[in-house]
Scaffold this motif. Structure first.
Motif, PDB file in Angstrom:
ATOM      1  N   GLU A  22       0.856  -1.088  -0.287  1.00  0.00           N
ATOM      2  CA  GLU A  22      -0.427   0.030  -0.316  1.00  0.00           C
ATOM      3  C   GLU A  22       1.082   1.370  -0.123  1.00  0.00           C
ATOM      4  N   GLY A  23       0.179   2.402  -0.377  1.00  0.00           N
ATOM      5  CA  GLY A  23       0.799   3.113  -0.626  1.00  0.00           C
ATOM      6  C   GLY A  23       2.361   3.076  -1.726  1.00  0.00           C
ATOM      7  N   PHE A  24       3.153   4.165  -0.448  1.00  0.00           N
ATOM      8  CA  PHE A  24       4.259   3.765  -1.351  1.00  0.00           C
ATOM      9  C   PHE A  24       5.140   2.922  -1.632  1.00  0.00           C
ATOM     10  N   GLY A  25       5.305   1.803  -0.979  1.00  0.00           N
ATOM     11  CA  GLY A  25       5.338   0.695  -0.941  1.00  0.00           C
ATOM     12  C   GLY A  25       4.410  -0.359  -2.494  1.00  0.00           C
ATOM     13  N   ILE A  26       3.593   0.272  -3.247  1.00  0.00           N
ATOM     14  CA  ILE A  26       3.478   0.023  -4.182  1.00  0.00           C
ATOM     15  C   ILE A  26       4.237   0.925  -5.487  1.00  0.00           C
ATOM     16  N   GLU A  27       4.397   1.641  -5.395  1.00  0.00           N
ATOM     17  CA  GLU A  27       5.785   2.219  -6.202  1.00  0.00           C
ATOM     18  C   GLU A  27       6.902   1.804  -5.867  1.00  0.00           C
ATOM     19  N   LEU A  28       7.396   1.135  -5.093  1.00  0.00           N
ATOM     20  CA  LEU A  28       8.542   0.352  -4.808  1.00  0.00           C
ATOM     21  C   LEU A  28       8.353  -0.275  -5.624  1.00  0.00           C
ATOM     22  N   LEU A  29       7.130  -0.963  -5.598  1.00  0.00           N
ATOM     23  CA  LEU A  29       7.240  -3.097  -6.682  1.00  0.00           C
ATOM     24  C   LEU A  29       6.905  -2.143  -8.389  1.00  0.00           C
ATOM     25  N   LEU A  30       6.682  -1.275  -8.515  1.00  0.00           N
ATOM     26  CA  LEU A  30       6.235  -1.472  -9.568  1.00  0.00           C
ATOM     27  C   LEU A  30       7.555  -1.208  -9.978  1.00  0.00           C
ATOM     28  N   ALA A  31       8.474  -0.095  -9.237  1.00  0.00           N
ATOM     29  CA  ALA A  31       9.591   0.172  -9.929  1.00  0.00           C
ATOM     30  C   ALA A  31      10.765  -0.936  -9.887  1.00  0.00           C
ATOM     31  N   CYS A  32      10.106  -2.020  -9.193  1.00  0.00           N
ATOM     32  CA  CYS A  32      11.572  -3.408  -9.054  1.00  0.00           C
ATOM     33  C   CYS A  32      10.803  -3.970 -10.415  1.00  0.00           C
ATOM     34  N   GLY A  33      10.027  -3.593 -10.683  1.00  0.00           N
ATOM     35  CA  GLY A  33       9.064  -4.951 -11.918  1.00  0.00           C
ATOM     36  C   GLY A  33       8.149  -5.638 -11.423  1.00  0.00           C
ATOM     37  N   PHE A  34       7.610  -5.200 -10.461  1.00  0.00           N
ATOM     38  CA  PHE A  34       6.449  -5.684 -10.096  1.00  0.00           C
ATOM     39  C   PHE A  34       5.385  -5.256 -11.171  1.00  0.00           C
ATOM     40  N   GLU A  35       4.002  -6.145 -11.456  1.00  0.00           N
ATOM     41  CA  GLU A  35       2.575  -5.892 -11.957  1.00  0.00           C
ATOM     42  C   GLU A  35       1.693  -5.771 -11.332  1.00  0.00           C
ATOM     43  N   ILE A  36       0.451  -4.770 -11.580  1.00  0.00           N
ATOM     44  CA  ILE A  36      -1.169  -5.467  -9.915  1.00  0.00           C
ATOM     45  C   ILE A  36      -1.468  -6.386 -10.879  1.00  0.00           C
ATOM     46  N   GLU A  37      -1.989  -6.907  -9.899  1.00  0.00           N
ATOM     47  CA  GLU A  37      -2.917  -8.419 -10.897  1.00  0.00           C
ATOM     48  C   GLU A  37      -4.146  -8.545 -10.458  1.00  0.00           C
ATOM     49  N   ALA A  38      -5.556  -7.849 -11.571  1.00  0.00           N
ATOM     50  CA  ALA A  38      -6.967  -8.009 -10.929  1.00  0.00           C
ATOM     51  C   ALA A  38      -7.222  -8.800  -9.960  1.00  0.00           C
ATOM     52  N   ARG A  39      -6.770 -10.525 -10.654  1.00  0.00           N
ATOM     53  CA  ARG A  39      -7.279 -11.238 -10.207  1.00  0.00           C
ATOM     54  C   ARG A  39      -6.771 -11.929  -9.037  1.00  0.00           C
ATOM     55  N   ARG A  40      -5.880 -11.054  -8.167  1.00  0.00           N
ATOM     56  CA  ARG A  40      -5.430 -11.163  -7.396  1.00  0.00           C
ATOM     57  C   ARG A  40      -6.575 -11.130  -6.144  1.00  0.00           C
ATOM     58  N   PRO A  41      -7.018 -11.090  -4.776  1.00  0.00           N
ATOM     59  CA  PRO A  41      -7.495 -10.463  -4.065  1.00  0.00           C
ATOM     60  C   PRO A  41      -7.618  -9.148  -3.437  1.00  0.00           C
ATOM     61  N   ALA A  42      -8.772  -8.246  -2.990  1.00  0.00           N
ATOM     62  CA  ALA A  42      -8.345  -7.258  -2.613  1.00  0.00           C
ATOM     63  C   ALA A  42      -8.043  -7.324  -1.306  1.00  0.00           C
ATOM     64  N   ALA A  43      -7.195  -6.484  -0.552  1.00  0.00           N
ATOM     65  CA  ALA A  43      -7.049  -6.440   0.151  1.00  0.00           C
ATOM     66  C   ALA A  43      -7.926  -5.196   0.907  1.00  0.00           C
ATOM     67  N   LEU A  44      -8.164  -5.837   2.501  1.00  0.00           N
ATOM     68  CA  LEU A  44      -9.753  -5.354   2.811  1.00  0.00           C
ATOM     69  C   LEU A  44      -9.388  -5.065   4.055  1.00  0.00           C
ATOM     70  N   ARG A  45     -10.368  -4.315   5.160  1.00  0.00           N
ATOM     71  CA  ARG A  45     -10.259  -3.712   6.283  1.00  0.00           C
ATOM     72  C   ARG A  45     -11.757  -3.456   7.606  1.00  0.00           C
ATOM     73  N   ILE A  46     -11.345  -4.471   8.732  1.00  0.00           N
ATOM     74  CA  ILE A  46     -12.660  -3.833   9.277  1.00  0.00           C
ATOM     75  C   ILE A  46     -12.754  -2.928  10.138  1.00  0.00           C
ATOM     76  N   GLY A  47     -13.207  -2.342  10.852  1.00  0.00           N
ATOM     77  CA  GLY A  47     -13.352  -1.838  12.398  1.00  0.00           C
ATOM     78  C   GLY A  47     -14.627  -1.635  12.764  1.00  0.00           C
ATOM     79  N   ARG A  48     -13.915  -0.655  13.967  1.00  0.00           N
ATOM     80  CA  ARG A  48     -15.854  -0.384  14.606  1.00  0.00           C
ATOM     81  C   ARG A  48     -17.065   0.735  14.319  1.00  0.00           C
ATOM     82  N   PRO A  49     -18.143   0.098  14.377  1.00  0.00           N
ATOM     83  CA  PRO A  49     -19.388   0.422  13.716  1.00  0.00           C
ATOM     84  C   PRO A  49     -19.409   1.646  14.173  1.00  0.00           C
TER      85      PRO A  49
END
Length: 298
Positions: free
Chosen positions: A265-292
């Motif tokens: 997430e955040g700048f970590g995405i930019e780091l991995l993209l710069a290292c040759g990683f690609e975003i894959e739509a088939r991967r599950p999304a990262a979800l978050r749950i908090g207090r109502p």
């Protein structure tokens, strides 16, 4: 007034060579002392235009006392040397300290002038090389929409920023990335560590059969999971994270592992993209749950 071309005689242009050597020596001394021309001139009690003429090589015969005051004010020393017993002449005065030459002395600005010796000057190839591109972090503009054209080179006048840049260059030069084995690491875990506090990367292999329960065509036999890239705050933006990821990918391929999975997430995405990683739509999304009822920011 005697022109430079008129001063070359049987010595083969020695006067001009000495002027050029003095110019380089003064600029190198001034860089080591971290002084601008104005600051050095004030310390030495010499007019700044006089210093500028000496450093540019236009003052072919400066007074010895003037040169001595400038050299001493910059932390250097003056001396008289005798070249050899076979020579009956005394060598001209020269600075006895030979500091590191100014690394960007071969660079010129758009007007053909040297850049300040005491500053760090670097060529500008892209936006991140230019401190004036403050808008580059927030706006992704094509070159034709840049507010200003890229300059040929850039430098930072602020001493604090300049010192930080020199410190960062030293960190990049001295940091070593190595693989750590043994200890508390699982058999399926690799760890690459940059020799700096809190700078490490961990990864382990994940079997697709464990994740999906059975074999699916097209899913690689061996896959790497990138667990984290941790770099202490003061060492970020120095390229260490990229070196850690690159070390992992190199070792991964040498071990016959074809793919690597990562969540960022955040700048970590930019780091991995710069290292040759690609975003894959088939991967599950990262979800978050908090207090109502709790409002989420960011």
């Amino acid at each position: 007034m005697t022109k430079a071309s008129d001063r070359t005689d049987a010595t083969g242009g020695a006067d001009l060579d000495q002027a050029l050597d003095l110019s380089q020596a003064l600029r190198a001394l001034r860089r080591r002392a971290d002084l601008s021309q104005r600051e050095l001139a004030e310390r030495a009690g010499v007019p700044q235009p006089t210093l500028a003429r000496i450093e540019s090589g236009r003052a072919l015969d400066p007074r010895f006392r003037t040169v001595e005051r400038l050299v001493r004010a910059a932390g250097g020393q003056m001396g008289i040397g005798v070249p050899s017993a076979a020579s009956a002449t005394i060598a001209p005065a020269s600075a006895t300290i030979t500091p590191t030459p100014v690394p960007h002395d071969d660079m010129r600005d758009q007007a053909g002038r040297r850049y300040p010796a005491h500053l760090d000057v670097w060529p500008v190839h892209e936006l991140r090389d230019w401190p004036g591109a403050w808008w580059a972090e927030w706006y992704r503009l094509p070159p034709e929409r840049y507010p200003l054209p890229l300059p040929p080179a850039a430098y930072e006048v602020n001493r604090r920023y300049r010192d930080n840049r020199r410190w960062g260059a030293e960190v990049r030069r001295t940091t070593r990335v190595s693989r750590v084995t043994g200890g508390d690491l699982p058999d399926t875990c690799w760890r690459f560590v940059a020799e700096l506090p809190d700078g490490e990367l961990r990864a382990h292999e994940r079997s697709p059969r464990l994740e999906y329960g059975e074999w699916y065509p097209g899913i690689p036999e061996r896959e790497m999971v990138l667990d984290g890239v941790l770099v202490a705050g003061q060492y970020r933006r120095l390229g260490l994270g990229r070196r850690l990821v690159t070390a992992l990918v190199t070792e991964m391929r040498a071990a016959g592992v074809d793919d690597a999975a990562a969540i960022a997430e955040g700048f970590g995405i930019e780091l991995l993209l710069a290292c040759g990683f690609e975003i894959e739509a088939r991967r599950p999304a990262a979800l978050r749950i908090g207090r109502p009822g709790r409002q989420s920011y960011g």
